[in-house]
Design a protein around this motif. Structure first.
Motif, mmCIF file in Angstrom:
data_model
loop_
_atom_site.group_PDB
_atom_site.id
_atom_site.type_symbol
_atom_site.label_atom_id
_atom_site.label_comp_id
_atom_site.label_asym_id
_atom_site.label_seq_id
_atom_site.Cartn_x
_atom_site.Cartn_y
_atom_site.Cartn_z
ATOM 1 N N GLU A 31 0.824 -1.208 0.000
ATOM 2 C CA GLU A 31 0.000 0.000 0.000
ATOM 3 C C GLU A 31 0.858 1.258 0.000
ATOM 4 O O GLU A 31 0.537 2.234 -0.683
ATOM 5 N N CYS A 32 1.955 1.249 0.756
ATOM 6 C CA CYS A 32 2.873 2.404 0.740
ATOM 7 C C CYS A 32 3.428 2.628 -0.656
ATOM 8 O O CYS A 32 3.561 3.781 -1.113
ATOM 9 N N LYS B 202 0.751 4.159 -2.909
ATOM 10 C CA LYS B 202 0.571 5.578 -2.593
ATOM 11 C C LYS B 202 1.721 6.421 -3.148
ATOM 12 O O LYS B 202 1.499 7.534 -3.651
ATOM 13 N N GLU B 203 2.939 5.896 -3.069
ATOM 14 C CA GLU B 203 4.083 6.643 -3.590
ATOM 15 C C GLU B 203 4.019 6.755 -5.104
ATOM 16 O O GLU B 203 4.366 7.794 -5.687
ATOM 17 N N ARG C 156 1.611 9.347 -5.922
ATOM 18 C CA ARG C 156 2.179 10.677 -5.669
ATOM 19 C C ARG C 156 2.947 11.156 -6.890
ATOM 20 O O ARG C 156 2.756 12.284 -7.368
ATOM 21 N N HIS D 278 2.363 17.354 -5.608
ATOM 22 C CA HIS D 278 2.998 16.127 -5.128
ATOM 23 C C HIS D 278 4.515 16.125 -5.299
ATOM 24 O O HIS D 278 5.194 15.286 -4.716
ATOM 25 N N PHE E 5 5.218 6.927 3.222
ATOM 26 C CA PHE E 5 3.840 6.665 3.628
ATOM 27 C C PHE E 5 3.731 5.662 4.770
ATOM 28 O O PHE E 5 2.631 5.186 5.065
ATOM 29 N N CYS F 82 4.060 10.041 8.180
ATOM 30 C CA CYS F 82 2.951 10.877 7.719
ATOM 31 C C CYS F 82 2.535 11.899 8.773
ATOM 32 O O CYS F 82 1.734 12.802 8.473
ATOM 33 N N TYR G 100 -1.309 15.703 -0.213
ATOM 34 C CA TYR G 100 -1.351 14.481 -1.025
ATOM 35 C C TYR G 100 -2.801 14.178 -1.347
ATOM 36 O O TYR G 100 -3.571 13.782 -0.482
ATOM 37 N N GLN H 34 -12.464 5.516 -4.668
ATOM 38 C CA GLN H 34 -11.047 5.336 -4.333
ATOM 39 C C GLN H 34 -10.765 4.029 -3.602
ATOM 40 O O GLN H 34 -9.721 3.404 -3.817
ATOM 41 N N LEU I 158 -8.063 1.172 -4.942
ATOM 42 C CA LEU I 158 -6.956 0.641 -4.141
ATOM 43 C C LEU I 158 -7.070 -0.866 -3.973
ATOM 44 O O LEU I 158 -6.064 -1.585 -4.023
#
Length: 501
Positions: free
Chosen positions: A361-362, A365-366, A369, A406, A423, A428, A436, A449, A453
């Protein structure tokens, strides 16, 4: 005679300059820093460039000014913002919730669906659609996502060791997924050709919209309709609407059969199906029976979610696979995490496994970004507001550049580096809540969303359990072209090799 004619022309041009570029709105906006204004044309000439150059121009301006700049090209004046404080002011409430006239260019396609509607209509549609994206219904969808992920693996087996343009493969995966989940319709062999035409038409339509955006005279519908570009867009829209109309028609036929078998004349179908948490299209069909939406309204929402539910996710996945292929350390850490979850088992990924994929998940998210699929949103300023200490008058457009937000070095150290550790929960803390926003933010944030994901976790975990991703296209090769979603100006290639345990 020639002298008098010349004087007359000069007088007309001067009046034109005063009328076009010195209105109260223009005078106020010009107090905000921005590119030099040209006689009569304002900044209009700067934006008449190719999609690639237009995207570069935005980055040039973002680097030159600190968080805000303005553009003036009659009849539009816009402030461009990319700092979290200003963004919060604009999107955190419904005060400035109306989309800017730029979105008018999408009207022939999406009409008055959730993306473009406003006021009471938007609130009613959002209320109808929100139950579709409740976690309980997403759990029901998950089996379909997992099956489609395994189908993608089977396709990739035939390409091992070869450079693969992942964009069309991922677009097919996400289109199948949105059709079989939110729309409750499976794409059969006879629709595969029309599905391909649908995806191609969306890609063309994005290019047409950008072309129209940079040619302000084509904003006038009467001129656009008779232009070559207008005729091309009409053909693309016919292809798109023909496909989504068939999706609706097929589901309605199936819905009538199911309804006859199971509902037994229940007069409160909408409430009943809300409690059962059924597919989005079923919910819309039930709402139509309850008089809450008409047939055109269903078409509007299906067109909106067919586009947003497949194209944006496919774009996000495309850039994510490219980044993972180019970042072996992150890829290996994800695989280690997956090994902890699955041991040596080859069992399918279950929905209960997804919350355990914390490092994955990190990484997602990156990636979002660095390459937010929706890199740009635009609102209309409804009343005078102060942004970055500049007074922005009512009626101005406000372009929010998520891509530049971002990549601000003051918000994300080494901002161009792919660093998923940003993340981790401890990293955070203290970050501005609007620093973000890959799914927008505030009341008009992306309704789907959680679905996106979940879909990304499902397919990427399945791919990494089966393949090692090797780089072909590098981040330095990426050349973004201005579009309604983020697109590379060319293919994005990745190599897949079998992962042996």
């Amino acid at each position: 005679m020639i002298v008098y004619l010349l004087i007359a022309v000069i007088i007309v041009l001067c009046f034109a300059e005063l009328y076009l570029n010195h209105s109260k709105l223009a005078r106020e906006l010009k107090k905000v820093p921005g590119p030099k204004n040209h006689f009569i044309l304002g900044n209009g000439l700067e934006i008449i460039v190719s999609p690639v150059e237009l995207f570069k121009l935005g980055r040039k301006y973002a680097n030159k000014w600190n968080g805000i700049y303005r553009i003036w090209a009659y009849p539009f004046g816009a402030v461009n913002i990319y700092n979290p404080e200003d963004i919060e002011i604009v999107v955190s409430t419904m005060k400035h919730s109306d989309k800017s006239p730029i979105y008018k260019l999408l009207k022939p396609w999406l009409r008055d669906g959730l993306l473009l509607s406003s006021g009471a209509k938007w609130q009613q549609r959002r209320k109808i659609l929100t139950p579709t994206f409740h976690f309980n219904i997403l759990r029901q969808f998950y089996v379909t996502l997992e099956e489609n992920s395994r189908r993608l693996v089977n396709k990739l087996d035939a390409t091992l060791g070869e450079p693969v343009n992942v964009t069309p493969l991922l677009s097919e995966y996400t289109l199948n997924s949105i059709c079989e989940t939110a729309m409750g319709t499976q794409l059969s062999g006879e629709t595969s050709k029309s599905a391909k035409s649908y995806k191609e038409a969306i890609y063309k339509l994005g290019n047409y919209l950008v072309e129209r955006f940079v040619r302000i005279y084509l904003y006038y519908d009467c001129l656009f309709a008779f232009s070559t570009l207008g005729k091309k867009q009409k053909n693309a829209l016919e292809t798109i609407h023909r496909f989504t109309d068939k999706v609706i028609r097929d589901r309605k036929e199936n819905f009538v059969e199911k309804n006859t078998e199971t509902e037994d004349g229940d007069e409160h179908l909408y409430v009943h199906r809300k409690k059962k948490r059924t597919a989005m299209l079923d919910l819309l069909i039930t709402a139509e029976k309850e008089g809450l939406i008409d047939e055109l309204g269903i078409k509007e929402e299906v067109d909106t979610f067919m586009f947003e539910g497949h194209d944006t996710t496919a774009v996000g996945l495309t850039f994510f696979l490219m980044l993972l292929a180019n970042n072996k350390e992150a890829q290996d850490k994800i695989v280690a995490e997956l090994n902890e979850i699955f041991d040596d088992s080859n069992r399918p990924v279950k929905v209960e496994d997804l919350p355990k994929m914390r490092y994955l998940e990190c990484c997602i998210k990156e990636s979002l970004r660095l390459y937010p699929p929706v890199h740009f949103i635009s609102r209309t300023i409804s009343e005078t507001v102060v942004l970055s200490n500049y007074t922005v008058p009512a009626g101005s457009l406000c372009h929010i550049h998520i891509y530049d937000l971002h990549r601000r070095e003051d918000l994300f150290k080494d901002a161009l580096k792919f660093d998923p550790d940003r993340f981790l929960p401890e990293n955070c803390i203290g970050r501005h809540p609007y620093a973000y926003i890959p799914f927008s933010a505030g009341p008009r944030n992306c309704i789907g969303q959680k679905f996106a994901l979940m879909e990304m976790k499902c397919v990427v975990s399945t791919l990494l359990r089966n393949y090692v991703l090797l780089p072909v296209t590098r981040p330095s090769d990426i050349e973004i072209a201005a579009d309604i979603v983020m697109r590379n100006n060319g293919p994005i290639n990745v190599k897949f090799e079998r992962r042996f345990k």
